[in-house]
Enzyme design. Structure first.
Site, PDB file in Angstrom:
ATOM      1  N   ASP A 121      17.406 -19.108 -34.904  1.00 50.99           N
ATOM      2  CA  ASP A 121      17.811 -18.806 -36.282  1.00 50.99           C
ATOM      3  C   ASP A 121      16.854 -17.800 -36.925  1.00 50.99           C
ATOM      4  OD1 ASP A 121      19.457 -19.036 -38.474  1.00 50.99           O
ATOM      5  OD2 ASP A 121      18.467 -20.825 -39.262  1.00 50.99           O
TER       6      ASP A 121
ATOM      7  N   HIS B 106      20.657  -9.296 -35.127  1.00 48.88           N
ATOM      8  CA  HIS B 106      21.181  -9.995 -33.949  1.00 48.88           C
ATOM      9  C   HIS B 106      20.807  -9.257 -32.666  1.00 48.88           C
ATOM     10  CE1 HIS B 106      23.119 -12.915 -36.372  1.00 48.88           C
ATOM     11  NE2 HIS B 106      23.990 -12.075 -36.908  1.00 48.88           N
TER      12      HIS B 106
ATOM     13  N   ASN C  36      30.033 -20.866 -37.243  1.00 53.51           N
ATOM     14  CA  ASN C  36      29.733 -19.441 -37.427  1.00 53.51           C
ATOM     15  C   ASN C  36      30.984 -18.558 -37.546  1.00 53.51           C
ATOM     16  OD1 ASN C  36      26.736 -19.631 -35.384  1.00 53.51           O
ATOM     17  ND2 ASN C  36      26.878 -19.609 -37.611  1.00 53.51           N
TER      18      ASN C  36
ATOM     19  N   ARG D 117      31.632 -16.431 -40.741  1.00 51.68           N
ATOM     20  CA  ARG D 117      30.958 -15.154 -41.051  1.00 51.68           C
ATOM     21  C   ARG D 117      31.933 -13.976 -41.010  1.00 51.68           C
ATOM     22  NH1 ARG D 117      24.855 -15.561 -38.755  1.00 51.68           N
ATOM     23  NH2 ARG D 117      24.530 -17.732 -39.361  1.00 51.68           N
TER      24      ARG D 117
ATOM     25  N   ARG E 228      13.371 -24.898 -33.413  1.00 50.85           N
ATOM     26  CA  ARG E 228      14.216 -24.149 -34.348  1.00 50.85           C
ATOM     27  C   ARG E 228      13.356 -23.135 -35.074  1.00 50.85           C
ATOM     28  NH1 ARG E 228      19.392 -25.518 -37.903  1.00 50.85           N
ATOM     29  NH2 ARG E 228      19.644 -23.436 -38.794  1.00 50.85           N
TER      30      ARG E 228
ATOM     31  N   GLU F  51      11.890 -34.343 -29.318  1.00 49.77           N
ATOM     32  CA  GLU F  51      10.867 -33.971 -30.300  1.00 49.77           C
ATOM     33  C   GLU F  51      11.368 -32.719 -31.008  1.00 49.77           C
ATOM     34  OE1 GLU F  51       8.017 -35.746 -30.728  1.00 49.77           O
ATOM     35  OE2 GLU F  51       8.619 -37.122 -29.133  1.00 49.77           O
TER      36      GLU F  51
HETATM   37  C1  IPE Z   1      22.614 -22.298 -36.325  1.00 48.11           C
HETATM   38  O1  IPE Z   1      22.241 -21.322 -37.246  1.00 48.11           O
HETATM   39  C2  IPE Z   1      23.538 -21.689 -35.303  1.00 48.11           C
HETATM   40  C3  IPE Z   1      22.919 -20.746 -34.371  1.00 48.11           C
HETATM   41  C4  IPE Z   1      21.648 -20.475 -34.288  1.00 48.11           C
HETATM   42  C5  IPE Z   1      23.825 -20.104 -33.458  1.00 48.11           C
HETATM   43  P1  IPE Z   1      23.023 -21.145 -38.624  1.00 48.11           P
HETATM   44  O2  IPE Z   1      22.315 -20.078 -39.369  1.00 48.11           O
HETATM   45  O3  IPE Z   1      24.468 -20.965 -38.377  1.00 48.11           O
HETATM   46  O4  IPE Z   1      22.797 -22.573 -39.298  1.00 48.11           O
HETATM   47  P2  IPE Z   1      22.916 -23.027 -40.812  1.00 48.11           P
HETATM   48  O5  IPE Z   1      24.233 -22.534 -41.310  1.00 48.11           O
HETATM   49  O6  IPE Z   1      21.785 -22.412 -41.561  1.00 48.11           O
HETATM   50  O7  IPE Z   1      22.793 -24.511 -40.769  1.00 48.11           O
HETATM   51  C1  IPE Z   2      20.944 -16.936 -36.110  1.00 45.77           C
HETATM   52  O1  IPE Z   2      20.513 -16.074 -37.091  1.00 45.77           O
HETATM   53  C2  IPE Z   2      21.986 -16.313 -35.210  1.00 45.77           C
HETATM   54  C3  IPE Z   2      23.315 -16.901 -35.352  1.00 45.77           C
HETATM   55  C4  IPE Z   2      23.665 -17.875 -36.151  1.00 45.77           C
HETATM   56  C5  IPE Z   2      24.350 -16.334 -34.507  1.00 45.77           C
HETATM   57  P1  IPE Z   2      21.251 -16.014 -38.492  1.00 45.77           P
HETATM   58  O2  IPE Z   2      22.271 -14.941 -38.437  1.00 45.77           O
HETATM   59  O3  IPE Z   2      21.745 -17.354 -38.889  1.00 45.77           O
HETATM   60  O4  IPE Z   2      20.048 -15.565 -39.422  1.00 45.77           O
HETATM   61  P2  IPE Z   2      19.765 -16.027 -40.907  1.00 45.77           P
HETATM   62  O5  IPE Z   2      19.697 -17.536 -40.890  1.00 45.77           O
HETATM   63  O6  IPE Z   2      20.896 -15.511 -41.732  1.00 45.77           O
HETATM   64  O7  IPE Z   2      18.459 -15.397 -41.230  1.00 45.77           O
HETATM   65 MG    MG Z   3      20.920 -18.869 -39.959  1.00 46.96          MG
END
Ligand code: IPE
Ligand code: IPE
Ligand code: MG
Length: 234
Positions: free
Chosen positions: A15, A32, A63, A66, A177, A196
């Site tokens: 993330d 990404h 996701n 998005r 995470r 953990e």
């Molecule tokens: C979790 O990240 C999913 C992935 C890393 C693929 P998100 O960014 O989608 O999670 P939330 O929405 O903050 O919980």
């Molecule tokens: C995680 O990064 C990748 C996916 C969920 C695919 P994010 O795109 O969720 O990044 P933030 O949380 O918006 O920074």
């Molecule tokens: Mg995210």
């Protein structure tokens, strides 16, 4: 990497790509791309350090909410990643599994996934599990339905494990995470019942071997009791 108390199976919730991009004044899709660029380093450092199985959260069932452009760019990065490392997976004897419903993915990504799975299905020492269009609740429901279809009247814990995407893999020992959030976001809830949990503010594109070593070192100092009173190994 430390040599003792190495997790067998590590799950990465990758993330923070979007916030990394924002901080660098770039579009989310660039975040990404930078995120995809560090995956190889982390996966090979994990295997070289003694970890047997790596699970990566690449795209959740949530996701899909998005913008389409972002979703498409993530799928394209995944396809390119699998294509680029097709030979290395075989040379390094890494079994690839994909957790999630492939039927909703673009045809070219689905084909790439199925080919890499077929190419590497004979391996077992190292497993790379990529969660794409994955959600843990959907997986558990799916596993229960599969067991029912096989004629089960009562569902046991083994039935759910055996019918999950990660059938045959050890449960997740450590979840890492990145990106500062302290939640699981529907990531392998069944498999991480006793994991953990390691949370770091570092955004995924900035998560390198050094940061991985810190996480594994932190894990090696945990005392896992599994409900008992004295610490247990592994
Ligand atoms: C979790 O990240 C999913 C992935 C890393 C693929 P998100 O960014 O989608 O999670 P939330 O929405 O903050 O919980
Ligand atoms: C995680 O990064 C990748 C996916 C969920 C695919 P994010 O795109 O969720 O990044 P933030 O949380 O918006 O920074
Ligand atoms: Mg995210």
């Amino acid at each position: 990497m430390v040599k003792e108390n190495i997790p067998r199976h590590v799950g990465f919730i990758m993330d923070g790509n979007g916030r990394w991009a924002k901080e660098h004044g770039r579009p989310r899709t660039y975040g990404h791309k930078k995120g995809a660029d560090v995956i190889h380093e982390i996966v090979s450092a994990s295997f070289n350090g003694g970890i047997k199985a790596v699970s990566l959260y690449a795209f959740s069932t949530e996701n899909w909410a998005r913008p389409k452009e972002e979703v498409d760019s993530i799928f394209e990065l995944l396809r390119k990643f699998l294509k680029k490392y097709a030979k290395e997976l075989i040379d390094e004897e890494i079994k690839l599994i994909i957790s999630g419903d492939l039927s909703a993915l673009p045809e070219n990504l689905r084909t790439e996934c199925l080919e890499r799975i077929a190419d590497t299905s004979r391996f077992s020492d190292h497993v790379l599990n990529i969660a794409i269009n994955y959600g843990s609740k959907a997986e558990i429901v799916h596993a229960v339905n599969k067991a029912l279809e096989k004629g089960k009247k009562q569902i046991s814990e083994e039935d759910i494990s055996e019918n999950s995407y990660t059938s045959g893999l050890p449960d997740i020992d450590l979840i890492v995470r990145t990106g500062g959030e302290q939640r699981l976001s529907n990531f392998f809830l069944w498999q991480s019942a006793y994991a953990e949990l390691y949370f770091t503010d570092t955004y995924w594109p900035d998560f390198h071997k050094k940061q991985l070593n810190e996480a594994v070192e932190w894990y090696s100092l945990r005392q896992r009791r599994f409900g008992d009173v004295s610490p247990k190994q592994g």
